[in-house]
Write a protein that holds these residues in place. Structure first.
Motif: not given
Length: 395
Positions: A108-126
């Protein structure tokens, strides 16, 4: 003005075709003023033997990413979205991302909340944390064991993946730009194809670039080929879904080498189309070409699905960074490329570079899997080297 020795360049590109190392290739180089070289050799398909031509339609694959990123940066210019705000404001599905921390004893996958929100900069920079099954074993397992469709099927559930890392902590090549496409749609109220056609493709005269391959373009489309371990090549049935639930912003576009050169010329001209139309502001082009990931390293790819990709490192031993959205070499490269140049590629061995210092760019496009084909990479390097040598002689 043509600066290259056309006969020598033709010979360079024809050689691996004649040696049956590759089925066909289209290559072009350009500066701010126009094309410096163009050539097409070999066949579109080993199955049909139809010759490759300058107007052959090819699968851009991840060369799509720069085009979608450009659309997103137009919206940043307009103040519709900020690079560093939580993207969950625009895409509720990304408001509470979960990180995959492995699997328990039962699988079973072990999932947890991310430490911080995702931003457009995160998406554009992988650096969003999203991965690809091709290069991340945990993502591949999660998709396979949880019935997540392949991205080429363009089902919305294809995007239903957890993060492979926390946002902002590492360069993880993945589905980030597919989510950027969703941002563009949410903010513009248009489909991604309609938005890009109106705001990027038409101003640049990229009349053959689209997600949906209509009949006239289909008649000019090249087939994808699979290279087997013994080096032989086979034509395969490969196409991005033509009945998509979402347009695959990370790799769904088809188009011609000439269309992509038009985009490269726009970037060399600080965001201007040939008729002077401002596709991007000069400061935006500058921003897209700067390191946007700080001390994080980028660019080196180690696949877990070898049928689709080889190990790839475009600049061995060099620190590599990522802009919005390009790989950046931090030192002058051996083939003549200036430090700070921009590049990326497409899965079926399509490659481009944009050297804004020397105002020079080019594309080398084939349709071969797996990615990082050594024969195509040698040709790409030799083509680039020849272009820069001729530029130096003309100076």
């Amino acid at each position: 003005m043509t600066i290259v020795d056309v006969q020598a360049m033709d010979s360079l590109l024809r050689e691996p075709v004649d040696a049956k190392e590759i089925p066909g290739v289209v290559a072009m180089a350009a500066d701010r003023g126009g094309r410096l070289y163009e050539g097409a050799f070999g066949v579109r398909s080993l199955a049909t033997g139809v010759p490759m031509s300058l107007d052959t339609v090819l699968w851009y694959a991840s060369m799509t990413k720069a085009l979608v990123a450009t659309g997103a940066m137009q919206l940043v210019e307009q103040g519709r979205v900020a690079l560093d705000e939580p993207i969950g404001r625009i895409i509720p599905a990304l408001a509470a991302p979960q990180v995959l921390d492995g699997f328990d004893a039962a699988g079973k996958p072990l999932l947890r909340p991310a430490k911080r929100p995702i931003t457009l900069r995160h998406l554009l920079t992988h650096t969003s944390g999203f991965g690809y099954d091709i290069w991340n074993a945990s993502v591949e397992r999660y998709m396979r064991e949880n019935g997540v469709p392949l991205l080429v099927d363009c089902k919305l559930s294809s995007l239903g993946q957890p993060l492979a890392a926390d946002p902002g902590e590492k360069w993880e090549y993945g589905i980030s730009i597919d989510w950027v496409g969703q941002v563009v749609e949410a903010l513009s109220g248009q489909s991604l194809e309609a938005y890009l056609t109106e705001h990027l493709f038409k101003p640049l005269g990229m009349n053959d670039t689209a997600f949906i391959v209509h009949p006239e373009r289909r008649a000019r489309r090249a087939d994808v080929h699979q290279r087997h371990p013994d080096g032989s090549l086979e034509t395969i049935d490969h196409e991005i879904s033509q009945e998509p639930e979402f347009f695959m912003g990370g790799g769904g576009l088809y188009g011609t080498a000439g269309d992509y050169i038009a985009y490269i010329r726009m970037m060399l001209n600080d965001g201007r189309a040939p008729d002077g139309t401002a596709v991007l502001q000069p400061e935006t082009v500058d921003l897209m070409g700067r390191n946007a990931i700080g001390d994080i390293e980028a660019g080196v790819l180690r696949p877990v699905l070898p049928k689709l990709a080889n190990d790839t490192d475009f600049f061995p031993g060099m620190s590599q960074k990522w802009g919005l959205s390009f790989l950046i070499n931090t030192a002058d490269a051996p083939n003549g490329r200036s430090a700070g140049s921009l590049t990326w590629a497409g899965l079926a061995n399509c490659y481009f570079w944009i050297d804004r210092t020397k105002r020079l760019g080019g594309v080398v496009m084939t349709q071969i899997l797996p990615f990082g084909d050594p024969r195509v990479l040698r040709l790409y390097g030799a083509f680039e080297q020849q272009v820069y040598r001729r530029l130096a002689k003309a100076a």
